[in-house]
Design a protein around this motif. Structure first.
Motif, PDB file in Angstrom:
ATOM      1  N   SER A  94       0.828  -1.210   0.000  1.00 27.24           N
ATOM      2  CA  SER A  94       0.000   0.000   0.000  1.00 27.24           C
ATOM      3  C   SER A  94       0.864   1.261   0.000  1.00 27.24           C
ATOM      4  O   SER A  94       0.487   2.276  -0.576  1.00 27.24           O
ATOM      5  CB  SER A  94      -0.953   0.009   1.198  1.00 27.24           C
ATOM      6  OG  SER A  94      -0.212   0.044   2.402  1.00 27.24           O
ATOM      7  N   GLU A  95       2.043   1.194   0.637  1.00 30.77           N
ATOM      8  CA  GLU A  95       2.958   2.350   0.699  1.00 30.77           C
ATOM      9  C   GLU A  95       4.082   2.239  -0.318  1.00 30.77           C
ATOM     10  O   GLU A  95       4.913   3.138  -0.414  1.00 30.77           O
ATOM     11  CB  GLU A  95       3.540   2.468   2.107  1.00 30.77           C
ATOM     12  CG  GLU A  95       2.482   2.550   3.181  1.00 30.77           C
ATOM     13  CD  GLU A  95       2.592   3.812   3.996  1.00 30.77           C
ATOM     14  OE1 GLU A  95       3.614   4.508   3.902  1.00 30.77           O
ATOM     15  OE2 GLU A  95       1.633   4.091   4.724  1.00 30.77           O
ATOM     16  N   HIS A  96       4.165   1.144  -1.035  1.00 29.90           N
ATOM     17  CA  HIS A  96       5.194   0.909  -2.048  1.00 29.90           C
ATOM     18  C   HIS A  96       6.604   1.042  -1.494  1.00 29.90           C
ATOM     19  O   HIS A  96       7.449   1.752  -2.050  1.00 29.90           O
ATOM     20  CB  HIS A  96       5.015   1.852  -3.250  1.00 29.90           C
ATOM     21  CG  HIS A  96       3.690   1.708  -3.912  1.00 29.90           C
ATOM     22  ND1 HIS A  96       3.341   0.603  -4.635  1.00 29.90           N
ATOM     23  CD2 HIS A  96       2.612   2.542  -3.945  1.00 29.90           C
ATOM     24  CE1 HIS A  96       2.116   0.745  -5.088  1.00 29.90           C
ATOM     25  NE2 HIS A  96       1.645   1.912  -4.679  1.00 29.90           N
ATOM     26  N   ARG A  97       6.846   0.376  -0.363  1.00 25.93           N
ATOM     27  CA  ARG A  97       8.174   0.432   0.239  1.00 25.93           C
ATOM     28  C   ARG A  97       8.365  -0.754   1.171  1.00 25.93           C
ATOM     29  O   ARG A  97       7.417  -1.474   1.475  1.00 25.93           O
ATOM     30  CB  ARG A  97       8.382   1.746   1.000  1.00 25.93           C
ATOM     31  CG  ARG A  97       7.460   1.901   2.194  1.00 25.93           C
ATOM     32  CD  ARG A  97       7.633   3.269   2.861  1.00 25.93           C
ATOM     33  NE  ARG A  97       6.807   3.349   4.046  1.00 25.93           N
ATOM     34  CZ  ARG A  97       7.252   3.145   5.294  1.00 25.93           C
ATOM     35  NH1 ARG A  97       8.527   2.901   5.510  1.00 25.93           N
ATOM     36  NH2 ARG A  97       6.437   3.222   6.319  1.00 25.93           N
ATOM     37  N   TRP A  98       9.611  -0.915   1.614  1.00 23.05           N
ATOM     38  CA  TRP A  98       9.934  -1.936   2.599  1.00 23.05           C
ATOM     39  C   TRP A  98       9.712  -1.371   3.978  1.00 23.05           C
ATOM     40  O   TRP A  98      10.021  -0.193   4.243  1.00 23.05           O
ATOM     41  CB  TRP A  98      11.400  -2.358   2.477  1.00 23.05           C
ATOM     42  CG  TRP A  98      11.685  -3.120   1.228  1.00 23.05           C
ATOM     43  CD1 TRP A  98      12.245  -2.637   0.078  1.00 23.05           C
ATOM     44  CD2 TRP A  98      11.428  -4.506   0.994  1.00 23.05           C
ATOM     45  NE1 TRP A  98      12.347  -3.628  -0.848  1.00 23.05           N
ATOM     46  CE2 TRP A  98      11.857  -4.792  -0.324  1.00 23.05           C
ATOM     47  CE3 TRP A  98      10.881  -5.531   1.749  1.00 23.05           C
ATOM     48  CZ2 TRP A  98      11.760  -6.055  -0.889  1.00 23.05           C
ATOM     49  CZ3 TRP A  98      10.790  -6.790   1.181  1.00 23.05           C
ATOM     50  CH2 TRP A  98      11.213  -7.049  -0.121  1.00 23.05           C
ATOM     51  N   ILE A  99       9.145  -2.175   4.878  1.00 23.80           N
ATOM     52  CA  ILE A  99       8.966  -1.747   6.274  1.00 23.80           C
ATOM     53  C   ILE A  99       9.612  -2.775   7.189  1.00 23.80           C
ATOM     54  O   ILE A  99       9.657  -3.941   6.854  1.00 23.80           O
ATOM     55  CB  ILE A  99       7.472  -1.545   6.637  1.00 23.80           C
ATOM     56  CG1 ILE A  99       6.695  -2.860   6.434  1.00 23.80           C
ATOM     57  CG2 ILE A  99       6.854  -0.405   5.827  1.00 23.80           C
ATOM     58  CD1 ILE A  99       5.293  -2.824   6.997  1.00 23.80           C
ATOM     59  N   PRO A 100      10.123  -2.332   8.337  1.00 19.71           N
ATOM     60  CA  PRO A 100      10.701  -3.311   9.279  1.00 19.71           C
ATOM     61  C   PRO A 100       9.582  -4.100   9.948  1.00 19.71           C
ATOM     62  O   PRO A 100       8.487  -3.603  10.173  1.00 19.71           O
ATOM     63  CB  PRO A 100      11.450  -2.441  10.270  1.00 19.71           C
ATOM     64  CG  PRO A 100      10.877  -1.083  10.145  1.00 19.71           C
ATOM     65  CD  PRO A 100      10.275  -0.965   8.773  1.00 19.71           C
ATOM     66  N   SER A 101       9.868  -5.326  10.264  1.00 19.77           N
ATOM     67  CA  SER A 101       8.902  -6.154  10.994  1.00 19.77           C
ATOM     68  C   SER A 101       9.666  -7.007  11.987  1.00 19.77           C
ATOM     69  O   SER A 101      10.898  -7.066  11.947  1.00 19.77           O
ATOM     70  CB  SER A 101       8.087  -7.015  10.048  1.00 19.77           C
ATOM     71  OG  SER A 101       8.924  -7.943   9.396  1.00 19.77           O
ATOM     72  N   GLU A 102       8.942  -7.653  12.862  1.00 17.18           N
ATOM     73  CA  GLU A 102       9.596  -8.500  13.851  1.00 17.18           C
ATOM     74  C   GLU A 102      10.094  -9.760  13.181  1.00 17.18           C
ATOM     75  O   GLU A 102       9.416 -10.373  12.364  1.00 17.18           O
ATOM     76  CB  GLU A 102       8.619  -8.865  14.967  1.00 17.18           C
ATOM     77  CG  GLU A 102       8.346  -7.694  15.891  1.00 17.18           C
ATOM     78  CD  GLU A 102       7.717  -8.161  17.200  1.00 17.18           C
ATOM     79  OE1 GLU A 102       8.015  -9.298  17.633  1.00 17.18           O
ATOM     80  OE2 GLU A 102       6.945  -7.387  17.755  1.00 17.18           O
ATOM     81  N   CYS A 103      11.306 -10.139  13.553  1.00 18.15           N
ATOM     82  CA  CYS A 103      11.887 -11.358  13.007  1.00 18.15           C
ATOM     83  C   CYS A 103      11.295 -12.559  13.730  1.00 18.15           C
ATOM     84  O   CYS A 103      11.163 -12.531  14.953  1.00 18.15           O
ATOM     85  CB  CYS A 103      13.407 -11.354  13.178  1.00 18.15           C
ATOM     86  SG  CYS A 103      14.218 -10.055  12.232  1.00 18.15           S
ATOM     87  N   PRO A 104      10.951 -13.601  12.986  1.00 14.92           N
ATOM     88  CA  PRO A 104      10.433 -14.804  13.639  1.00 14.92           C
ATOM     89  C   PRO A 104      11.547 -15.498  14.424  1.00 14.92           C
ATOM     90  O   PRO A 104      12.703 -15.460  14.037  1.00 14.92           O
ATOM     91  CB  PRO A 104       9.930 -15.671  12.500  1.00 14.92           C
ATOM     92  CG  PRO A 104      10.690 -15.196  11.307  1.00 14.92           C
ATOM     93  CD  PRO A 104      11.004 -13.737  11.546  1.00 14.92           C
TER      94      PRO A 104
END
Length: 155
Positions: free
Chosen positions: A143-153
């Motif tokens: 939706s934002e056309h970018r990479w976002i940080p997320s929690e690592c499994p």
């Protein structure tokens, strides 16, 4: 098919009689081969139902497949079918879960899981390029056309 396999363990057994056959021409990508399907009829409480049994053999010519089908169907060889007591037109040729159906279903689920987790990441690579090196566990945000940080499994 898996549900039907589980349910069929309690289904009723009856004998079916060969009535007809059909020869099919198939191609495995490199050559044609022939196989046959024999059609059967079984009755439940006087009501006739149809079943079919596919041959697992492959024949190099139509004539060979036809000869094998004629021999098998002309013997009036009976076939055991297992039918649902609630809906007799629903039948299986073997009770229980067919191993090939089970394995292909498991394979399909694994592919679906891999595709649902890896495919978005690959699409993100194509659309947004490589994620920033300093970002831990990047996830594409379409939706934002970018990479976002997320929690690592925790693996």
């Amino acid at each position: 098919m898996l549900c039907r396999g589980v349910q069929s363990r309690k289904w009723i057994e009856t004998q079916a009689e060969a009535t007809d056959f059909r020869i099919s021409c198939l191609n495995d990508g490199s050559s044609d081969y022939y196989c046959y399907t024999i059609f059967y009829r079984y009755a439940v409480s006087g009501i006739p139902y149809l079943a079919k049994g596919d041959c697992s053999d492959q024949f190099s010519s139509y004539a060979d497949a036809e000869a094998a089908a004629m021999k098998k169907s002309s013997l009036r060889e009976s076939l055991t079918v297992f039918y649902s007591p609630k809906k007799p037109k629903i039948y299986v040729l073997r009770r229980g879960i067919d191993v090939s159906v089970f394995c292909s279903s498991v394979y399909g689920v694994i592919c679906l899981l891999l595709a649902s987790s890896v495919l978005p990441w690959l699409i993100g690579l194509y659309l947004f390029g490589m994620p920033p090196a300093e970002m831990n566990c990047p996830t594409p945000d379409f939706s934002e056309h970018r990479w976002i940080p997320s929690e690592c499994p925790n693996i």
